[in-house]
Design a protein around this motif. Structure first.
Motif, PDB file in Angstrom:
ATOM      1  N   GLY A 126       0.824  -1.213   0.000  1.00  0.00           N
ATOM      2  CA  GLY A 126       0.000   0.000   0.000  1.00  0.00           C
ATOM      3  C   GLY A 126       0.852   1.253   0.000  1.00  0.00           C
ATOM      4  N   PHE A 127       1.891   1.260   0.823  1.00  0.00           N
ATOM      5  CA  PHE A 127       2.798   2.412   0.874  1.00  0.00           C
ATOM      6  C   PHE A 127       3.494   2.605  -0.472  1.00  0.00           C
ATOM      7  CE2 PHE A 127       7.046   4.182   1.644  1.00  0.00           C
ATOM      8  CZ  PHE A 127       6.686   5.397   2.183  1.00  0.00           C
ATOM      9  N   LEU A 128       3.955   1.526  -1.072  1.00  0.00           N
ATOM     10  CA  LEU A 128       4.614   1.623  -2.379  1.00  0.00           C
ATOM     11  C   LEU A 128       3.654   2.106  -3.463  1.00  0.00           C
ATOM     12  CD1 LEU A 128       6.855  -1.579  -2.334  1.00  0.00           C
ATOM     13  CD2 LEU A 128       7.582   0.810  -2.063  1.00  0.00           C
ATOM     14  N   ALA A 129       2.399   1.652  -3.415  1.00  0.00           N
ATOM     15  CA  ALA A 129       1.401   2.078  -4.405  1.00  0.00           C
ATOM     16  C   ALA A 129       1.127   3.580  -4.292  1.00  0.00           C
ATOM     17  CB  ALA A 129       0.108   1.281  -4.222  1.00  0.00           C
ATOM     18  N   VAL A 130       0.950   4.075  -3.067  1.00  0.00           N
ATOM     19  CA  VAL A 130       0.704   5.510  -2.871  1.00  0.00           C
ATOM     20  C   VAL A 130       1.922   6.312  -3.324  1.00  0.00           C
ATOM     21  CG1 VAL A 130       0.339   7.300  -1.127  1.00  0.00           C
ATOM     22  CG2 VAL A 130      -1.009   5.208  -1.057  1.00  0.00           C
ATOM     23  N   SER A 131       3.113   5.841  -2.985  1.00  0.00           N
ATOM     24  CA  SER A 131       4.343   6.531  -3.400  1.00  0.00           C
ATOM     25  C   SER A 131       4.474   6.557  -4.911  1.00  0.00           C
ATOM     26  CB  SER A 131       5.566   5.855  -2.780  1.00  0.00           C
ATOM     27  OG  SER A 131       5.503   5.915  -1.382  1.00  0.00           O
ATOM     28  N   LEU A 132       4.131   5.457  -5.560  1.00  0.00           N
ATOM     29  CA  LEU A 132       4.196   5.389  -7.026  1.00  0.00           C
ATOM     30  C   LEU A 132       3.243   6.399  -7.662  1.00  0.00           C
ATOM     31  CD1 LEU A 132       5.359   3.877  -9.501  1.00  0.00           C
ATOM     32  CD2 LEU A 132       3.377   2.371  -9.333  1.00  0.00           C
ATOM     33  N   VAL A 133       2.024   6.475  -7.144  1.00  0.00           N
ATOM     34  CA  VAL A 133       1.052   7.451  -7.661  1.00  0.00           C
ATOM     35  C   VAL A 133       1.583   8.868  -7.469  1.00  0.00           C
ATOM     36  CG1 VAL A 133      -1.248   8.441  -7.294  1.00  0.00           C
ATOM     37  CG2 VAL A 133      -0.958   5.967  -7.375  1.00  0.00           C
ATOM     38  N   PHE A 134       2.145   9.132  -6.292  1.00  0.00           N
ATOM     39  CA  PHE A 134       2.682  10.463  -6.015  1.00  0.00           C
ATOM     40  C   PHE A 134       3.760  10.836  -7.021  1.00  0.00           C
ATOM     41  CE2 PHE A 134       6.225  12.784  -3.944  1.00  0.00           C
ATOM     42  CZ  PHE A 134       5.617  14.016  -3.847  1.00  0.00           C
ATOM     43  N   PHE A 135       4.748   9.973  -7.201  1.00  0.00           N
ATOM     44  CA  PHE A 135       5.853  10.317  -8.091  1.00  0.00           C
ATOM     45  C   PHE A 135       5.432  10.333  -9.559  1.00  0.00           C
ATOM     46  CE2 PHE A 135       8.386   9.293  -4.309  1.00  0.00           C
ATOM     47  CZ  PHE A 135       9.133  10.454  -4.260  1.00  0.00           C
ATOM     48  N   ARG A 136       4.385   9.588  -9.913  1.00  0.00           N
ATOM     49  CA  ARG A 136       3.857   9.648 -11.279  1.00  0.00           C
ATOM     50  C   ARG A 136       3.119  10.962 -11.521  1.00  0.00           C
ATOM     51  NH1 ARG A 136      -0.871   6.122 -12.292  1.00  0.00           N
ATOM     52  NH2 ARG A 136      -1.936   8.088 -12.246  1.00  0.00           N
ATOM     53  N   GLU A 137       2.397  11.422 -10.510  1.00  0.00           N
ATOM     54  CA  GLU A 137       1.608  12.647 -10.640  1.00  0.00           C
ATOM     55  C   GLU A 137       2.409  13.912 -10.337  1.00  0.00           C
ATOM     56  OE1 GLU A 137      -1.609  12.857 -11.730  1.00  0.00           O
ATOM     57  OE2 GLU A 137      -1.368  10.729 -12.158  1.00  0.00           O
ATOM     58  N   LEU A 138       3.579  13.760  -9.774  1.00  0.00           N
ATOM     59  CA  LEU A 138       4.385  14.906  -9.351  1.00  0.00           C
ATOM     60  C   LEU A 138       4.608  15.947 -10.447  1.00  0.00           C
ATOM     61  CD1 LEU A 138       5.989  16.218  -7.090  1.00  0.00           C
ATOM     62  CD2 LEU A 138       7.941  14.813  -7.750  1.00  0.00           C
TER      63      LEU A 138
END
Length: 130
Positions: free
Chosen positions: A53-65
């Motif tokens: 879950g933490f990795l998924a949220v981090s991935l979304v963040f860095f993709r949307e950054l």
């Protein structure tokens, strides 16, 4: 807003993460609380699910950054990831998340839980407005 100083984002994330984890470690020594080894709201969740879950949220963040234009949105995402990361680090390194804030008719929680919840609420409100 153009994010020209790209190093500031990981640095800010590391700062918030270390700050929240440091508070968590310090609080264990002087505030009464509950060691929550189960998961959010006492629900039994395996560590690997929390990590994914933490990795998924981090991935979304860095993709949307690159698309983020407002500093407030960036700050909310940084706080969200730092709070989740702090709880995850506490669980993995110290064996449980120490919950120390108690409000009547509500489960016991900690500062990262409050920050995480408020970040999600504000991001949802912002999402509905846009």
């Amino acid at each position: 807003m153009r994010l020209r100083n790209g190093f500031l984002i990981p640095l800010s994330l590391a700062f918030f993460l270390c700050l929240l984890f440091g508070i968590a470690v310090a609080v264990r020594t002087w505030l009464p609380g509950v060691c929550n080894s189960a998961g959010p709201w006492g629900i039994g969740v395996p560590d690997w699910v929390m990590i994914l879950g933490f990795l998924a949220v981090s991935l979304v963040f860095f993709r949307e950054l690159p698309k983020m234009e407002e500093r407030a949105t960036l700050l909310l995402w940084l706080l969200l990831i730092a709070a989740g990361g702090s709880n995850l680090m506490e669980r993995l390194f110290l064996g449980c998340v120490y919950d120390y804030l108690s409000v009547p008719l509500f489960p016991v929680f900690n500062l990262p839980d409050a920050i995480l919840t408020l970040s999600v609420v504000f991001l949802m409100v912002k999402g509905f407005r846009d």
